[in-house]
Design a protein around this motif. Structure first.
Motif, mmCIF file in Angstrom:
data_model
loop_
_atom_site.group_PDB
_atom_site.id
_atom_site.type_symbol
_atom_site.label_atom_id
_atom_site.label_comp_id
_atom_site.label_asym_id
_atom_site.label_seq_id
_atom_site.Cartn_x
_atom_site.Cartn_y
_atom_site.Cartn_z
ATOM 1 N N MET A 31 15.939 -42.426 30.484
ATOM 2 C CA MET A 31 16.111 -41.253 29.583
ATOM 3 C C MET A 31 17.394 -41.407 28.662
ATOM 4 S SD MET A 31 17.223 -37.552 31.171
ATOM 5 C CE MET A 31 17.631 -36.139 30.282
ATOM 6 N N ARG A 32 16.914 -40.902 27.631
ATOM 7 C CA ARG A 32 18.208 -40.635 26.436
ATOM 8 C C ARG A 32 18.054 -39.378 25.697
ATOM 9 N NH1 ARG A 32 19.082 -45.764 22.731
ATOM 10 N NH2 ARG A 32 19.827 -47.080 24.496
ATOM 11 N N VAL A 33 19.146 -38.780 25.608
ATOM 12 C CA VAL A 33 19.186 -37.391 25.052
ATOM 13 C C VAL A 33 20.383 -37.319 23.956
ATOM 14 C CG1 VAL A 33 20.245 -36.265 27.013
ATOM 15 C CG2 VAL A 33 18.948 -34.914 25.372
ATOM 16 N N ALA A 34 20.287 -36.528 22.991
ATOM 17 C CA ALA A 34 21.233 -36.198 22.064
ATOM 18 C C ALA A 34 21.116 -34.882 21.713
ATOM 19 C CB ALA A 34 21.517 -37.357 20.899
ATOM 20 N N SER A 35 22.601 -34.166 21.346
ATOM 21 C CA SER A 35 22.581 -32.997 21.130
ATOM 22 C C SER A 35 23.276 -33.018 19.503
ATOM 23 C CB SER A 35 23.509 -32.039 21.887
ATOM 24 O OG SER A 35 23.851 -31.076 21.262
ATOM 25 N N LEU A 36 22.559 -32.474 18.666
ATOM 26 C CA LEU A 36 23.149 -32.369 17.203
ATOM 27 C C LEU A 36 23.382 -31.093 16.732
ATOM 28 C CD1 LEU A 36 19.866 -34.531 15.861
ATOM 29 C CD2 LEU A 36 22.239 -35.603 16.943
ATOM 30 N N VAL A 37 24.488 -31.116 16.037
ATOM 31 C CA VAL A 37 24.815 -29.962 14.905
ATOM 32 C C VAL A 37 24.322 -30.193 13.654
ATOM 33 C CG1 VAL A 37 26.488 -28.285 13.973
ATOM 34 C CG2 VAL A 37 26.783 -29.555 16.441
ATOM 35 N N LEU A 38 23.255 -29.407 12.854
ATOM 36 C CA LEU A 38 23.070 -29.372 11.728
ATOM 37 C C LEU A 38 23.518 -28.633 10.837
ATOM 38 C CD1 LEU A 38 19.219 -30.285 12.521
ATOM 39 C CD2 LEU A 38 20.791 -31.922 12.458
ATOM 40 N N ARG A 39 24.004 -29.077 9.436
ATOM 41 C CA ARG A 39 24.403 -28.179 8.617
ATOM 42 C C ARG A 39 23.409 -28.057 7.405
ATOM 43 N NH1 ARG A 39 29.623 -25.667 7.574
ATOM 44 N NH2 ARG A 39 29.431 -24.355 5.862
ATOM 45 N N VAL A 40 22.946 -26.925 7.131
ATOM 46 C CA VAL A 40 22.105 -26.510 6.041
ATOM 47 C C VAL A 40 22.406 -25.582 5.303
ATOM 48 C CG1 VAL A 40 20.023 -27.592 7.166
ATOM 49 C CG2 VAL A 40 20.390 -25.254 7.187
ATOM 50 N N PHE A 41 21.709 -25.124 4.124
ATOM 51 C CA PHE A 41 22.206 -24.002 3.294
ATOM 52 C C PHE A 41 21.287 -22.639 4.228
ATOM 53 C CE2 PHE A 41 22.128 -27.082 -0.584
ATOM 54 C CZ PHE A 41 23.414 -26.572 -0.851
ATOM 55 N N PRO A 42 21.971 -21.618 4.390
ATOM 56 C CA PRO A 42 21.459 -20.798 5.384
ATOM 57 C C PRO A 42 20.024 -20.345 4.748
ATOM 58 C CG PRO A 42 23.920 -20.266 4.780
ATOM 59 C CD PRO A 42 23.261 -21.283 4.096
ATOM 60 N N ALA A 43 19.595 -20.274 3.711
ATOM 61 C CA ALA A 43 18.392 -19.712 3.183
ATOM 62 C C ALA A 43 17.285 -20.865 3.741
ATOM 63 C CB ALA A 43 18.455 -19.517 1.724
ATOM 64 N N GLN A 44 17.888 -22.048 3.996
ATOM 65 C CA GLN A 44 16.757 -23.082 4.269
ATOM 66 C C GLN A 44 16.550 -23.183 5.762
ATOM 67 O OE1 GLN A 44 18.523 -26.516 2.273
ATOM 68 N NE2 GLN A 44 16.780 -26.327 0.551
ATOM 69 N N LEU A 45 17.098 -22.409 6.708
ATOM 70 C CA LEU A 45 17.209 -22.465 7.978
ATOM 71 C C LEU A 45 15.741 -22.361 8.682
ATOM 72 C CD1 LEU A 45 20.292 -20.644 9.385
ATOM 73 C CD2 LEU A 45 19.811 -22.895 9.786
ATOM 74 N N GLU A 46 14.929 -21.601 8.390
ATOM 75 C CA GLU A 46 13.608 -21.467 8.595
ATOM 76 C C GLU A 46 12.838 -22.605 8.386
ATOM 77 O OE1 GLU A 46 12.268 -19.399 11.072
ATOM 78 O OE2 GLU A 46 14.379 -18.612 11.166
ATOM 79 N N ASP A 47 12.905 -22.964 7.272
ATOM 80 C CA ASP A 47 12.317 -24.204 6.464
ATOM 81 C C ASP A 47 12.623 -25.626 7.557
ATOM 82 O OD1 ASP A 47 10.998 -23.191 4.938
ATOM 83 O OD2 ASP A 47 12.262 -23.423 3.030
ATOM 84 N N LEU A 48 14.139 -25.597 7.868
ATOM 85 C CA LEU A 48 14.465 -26.724 8.865
ATOM 86 C C LEU A 48 13.918 -26.366 9.992
ATOM 87 C CD1 LEU A 48 16.493 -29.071 9.275
ATOM 88 C CD2 LEU A 48 17.976 -27.323 10.172
ATOM 89 N N LYS A 49 13.794 -25.325 10.678
ATOM 90 C CA LYS A 49 13.189 -25.370 11.929
ATOM 91 C C LYS A 49 12.122 -25.778 12.030
ATOM 92 C CE LYS A 49 12.469 -22.058 15.511
ATOM 93 N NZ LYS A 49 12.871 -20.461 16.086
#
Length: 84
Positions: free
Chosen positions: A1-19
């Motif tokens: 098993m491998r797992v990683a937690s990530l913090v992503l930074r995007v332009f706020p207006a692009q959050l839904e597209d990123l998701k």
């Protein structure tokens, strides 16, 4: 098993597209985002037919991602069960 937690930074207006982009990548789970700062938290796990590393690279190459921070990584590779 491998797992990683990530913090992503995007332009706020692009959050839904990123998701919608990252949730198409195997093993990715969306945990939340701050619409004011553009920070998002995801985890990436390995599974049958795909590796955590490949999925992590997929997230990093999402067109909306401005930066990515690896906050946590765990692997149980090489651990053996031992009786107490």
């Amino acid at each position: 098993m491998r797992v990683a937690s990530l913090v992503l930074r995007v332009f706020p207006a692009q959050l839904e597209d990123l998701k919608s982009t990252v949730l198409r990548i195997p093993g990715v789970q969306w945990h939340g985002a701050d619409p004011n700062t553009g920070n998002a938290i995801v985890t990436v796990e390995d599974g049958d037919g795909y590796s955590m590393a490949d999925s992590l690279i997929g997230v990093s190459q999402a067109p909306q991602v401005q930066s990515l921070t690896l906050a946590y990584e765990y692997t149980d590779d090489g651990l053996e069960l031992q009786e107490a």
